[in-house]
Design a protein around this motif. Structure first.
Motif, short mmCIF file in Angstrom:
data_model
loop_
_atom_site.label_atom_id
_atom_site.label_comp_id
_atom_site.label_asym_id
_atom_site.label_seq_id
_atom_site.Cartn_x
_atom_site.Cartn_y
_atom_site.Cartn_z
N PRO A 1 71.55 35.23 -23.10
CA PRO A 1 71.53 36.06 -24.32
C PRO A 1 72.68 35.68 -25.53
O PRO A 1 72.71 36.31 -26.91
CB PRO A 1 71.54 36.97 -24.17
N MET A 2 73.96 35.16 -24.75
CA MET A 2 74.75 35.25 -25.99
C MET A 2 74.65 33.60 -26.23
O MET A 2 75.27 33.76 -27.58
CB MET A 2 76.17 35.12 -25.12
N GLY A 3 73.92 33.19 -26.11
CA GLY A 3 73.83 31.50 -26.50
C GLY A 3 74.80 30.40 -25.28
O GLY A 3 75.39 29.54 -25.85
N PRO B 1 75.33 35.07 -30.87
CA PRO B 1 74.63 34.65 -30.22
C PRO B 1 74.32 33.38 -31.19
O PRO B 1 75.19 31.68 -30.72
CB PRO B 1 72.84 34.86 -29.96
N VAL B 2 74.55 32.76 -32.61
CA VAL B 2 74.25 32.10 -33.75
C VAL B 2 74.83 30.69 -33.39
O VAL B 2 74.75 29.84 -33.15
CB VAL B 2 73.65 32.76 -34.91
N PHE B 3 76.61 31.28 -33.32
CA PHE B 3 78.02 31.06 -34.16
C PHE B 3 77.95 30.72 -32.26
O PHE B 3 78.39 29.03 -32.32
CB PHE B 3 79.04 31.85 -34.62
N ASN B 4 77.41 31.13 -31.34
CA ASN B 4 78.36 31.20 -29.81
C ASN B 4 77.64 29.40 -29.26
O ASN B 4 77.77 28.70 -28.97
CB ASN B 4 78.17 32.31 -28.88
N ALA C 1 82.58 34.11 -38.04
CA ALA C 1 82.59 33.84 -36.98
C ALA C 1 83.52 34.16 -35.79
O ALA C 1 83.36 34.37 -35.12
CB ALA C 1 82.78 31.61 -36.79
N LEU C 2 84.78 34.44 -36.89
CA LEU C 2 86.29 35.06 -35.90
C LEU C 2 85.32 36.79 -35.45
O LEU C 2 85.74 37.16 -34.01
CB LEU C 2 86.69 35.22 -36.47
N ALA C 3 84.62 37.37 -36.12
CA ALA C 3 83.92 38.68 -35.66
C ALA C 3 83.13 38.36 -34.71
O ALA C 3 82.66 39.08 -33.66
CB ALA C 3 83.52 39.19 -36.92
N ALA C 4 82.66 37.59 -34.77
CA ALA C 4 81.43 37.24 -33.71
C ALA C 4 82.41 36.92 -32.37
O ALA C 4 81.45 37.36 -31.27
CB ALA C 4 80.54 35.99 -34.20
N PHE C 5 82.79 35.96 -32.62
CA PHE C 5 83.59 35.60 -31.62
C PHE C 5 84.25 36.48 -31.17
O PHE C 5 84.27 37.21 -29.13
CB PHE C 5 85.05 34.14 -31.86
N GLU C 6 84.86 37.61 -31.16
CA GLU C 6 85.60 39.15 -30.83
C GLU C 6 84.79 39.63 -30.50
O GLU C 6 84.39 40.70 -29.34
CB GLU C 6 86.60 39.54 -32.13
N TYR C 7 83.58 39.80 -31.26
CA TYR C 7 81.88 40.73 -29.94
C TYR C 7 81.84 40.05 -29.12
O TYR C 7 81.61 41.27 -27.82
CB TYR C 7 80.77 40.73 -31.50
N ASN C 8 81.67 38.61 -29.14
CA ASN C 8 81.15 38.15 -27.40
C ASN C 8 82.08 38.86 -26.70
O ASN C 8 81.87 39.47 -25.45
CB ASN C 8 81.13 36.72 -27.94
N SER C 9 83.59 38.44 -27.14
CA SER C 9 84.56 38.31 -25.76
C SER C 9 84.48 39.51 -25.49
O SER C 9 85.03 39.43 -24.54
CB SER C 9 85.91 38.15 -26.77
#
Length: 198
Positions: free
Chosen positions: A100-102, A18-21, A55-63
């Motif tokens: 919650p995801m930002g 959520p921080v990166f998002n 950052a890429l891992a964070a986006f992949e988690y959110n997506s």
């Protein structure tokens, strides 16, 4: 059974997603990440090669979370029209889901990465294609089952539908006015019923 290292990696991704998002790739500092996780910079880099990989891992988690939720919406109901209705209903309250995801990861990462992170931008574009494909598959199945007749190809209809949804998400996000989503969904409800008549 997961190892301690795997649990730490998963914790980092879930915590920083959520921080990166919310702040974007450029806007997120290493101090933001260490503060959020309670870990040192060395501990973060011990699990990820660099900030871009994290950052890429964070986006992949959110997506992945978003795609799983969309799969659930598109799997319910007895007909393709009911499944599309379920999707529209989900987007009617989308801001509650993505808060919650930002915010919306597709919108946030897609716009933020356009000029500053080729890998993140490619990942966002890929996710958009996956979502459009999922919608198109429901439409194609509905047409094949003679539930309705499509005025254009399933993928073209899906792309237009998703464009309108994401446009409403963008306007609601930028203005803080939830009515952009509510009114667009009400319009799309009528459009889908009118355009997909037998």
């Amino acid at each position: 059974m997961t190892t301690k290292a795997e649990r730490t990696t998963a914790f980092i991704i879930e915590t920083v997603a959520p921080v990166f998002n919310k702040h974007g790739y450029i806007g997120t500092s290493m101090s933001d990440l260490t503060e959020a996780t309670g870990l040192t910079k060395g501990a973060l880099y011990g699990n990820f090669e660099n900030k871009e990989a994290l950052a890429l891992a964070a986006f992949e988690y959110n997506s992945k979370m978003l795609l799983t939720t969309l799969d659930e919406q598109l799997a319910g109901g007895d007909s393709a029209l009911e499944r599309i209705g379920s999707l529209l209903n989900f987007y009617r309250n989308y801001s509650e889901y993505n808060e919650p995801m930002g915010g919306c990861p597709i919108l946030n990462v897609g716009v933020d990465s356009k000029h500053n992170n080729r890998l993140l931008n490619a990942a966002a574009r890929e996710t958009i294609g996956i979502i459009e494909g999922k919608i198109a598959l429901v439409l194609e199945n509905g047409a094949n089952n003679k539930e309705f007749k499509l005025p254009v190809t399933p993928l073209q209809f899906a792309k237009q539908l998703y464009t309108m949804l994401q446009g409403a998400v963008a306007m609601a996000t930028m203005t803080g006015d939830h009515k952009y989503l509510v009114n667009t969904i009400a319009y799309l409800d009528q459009l889908v019923k009118r355009e997909l008549k037998k």
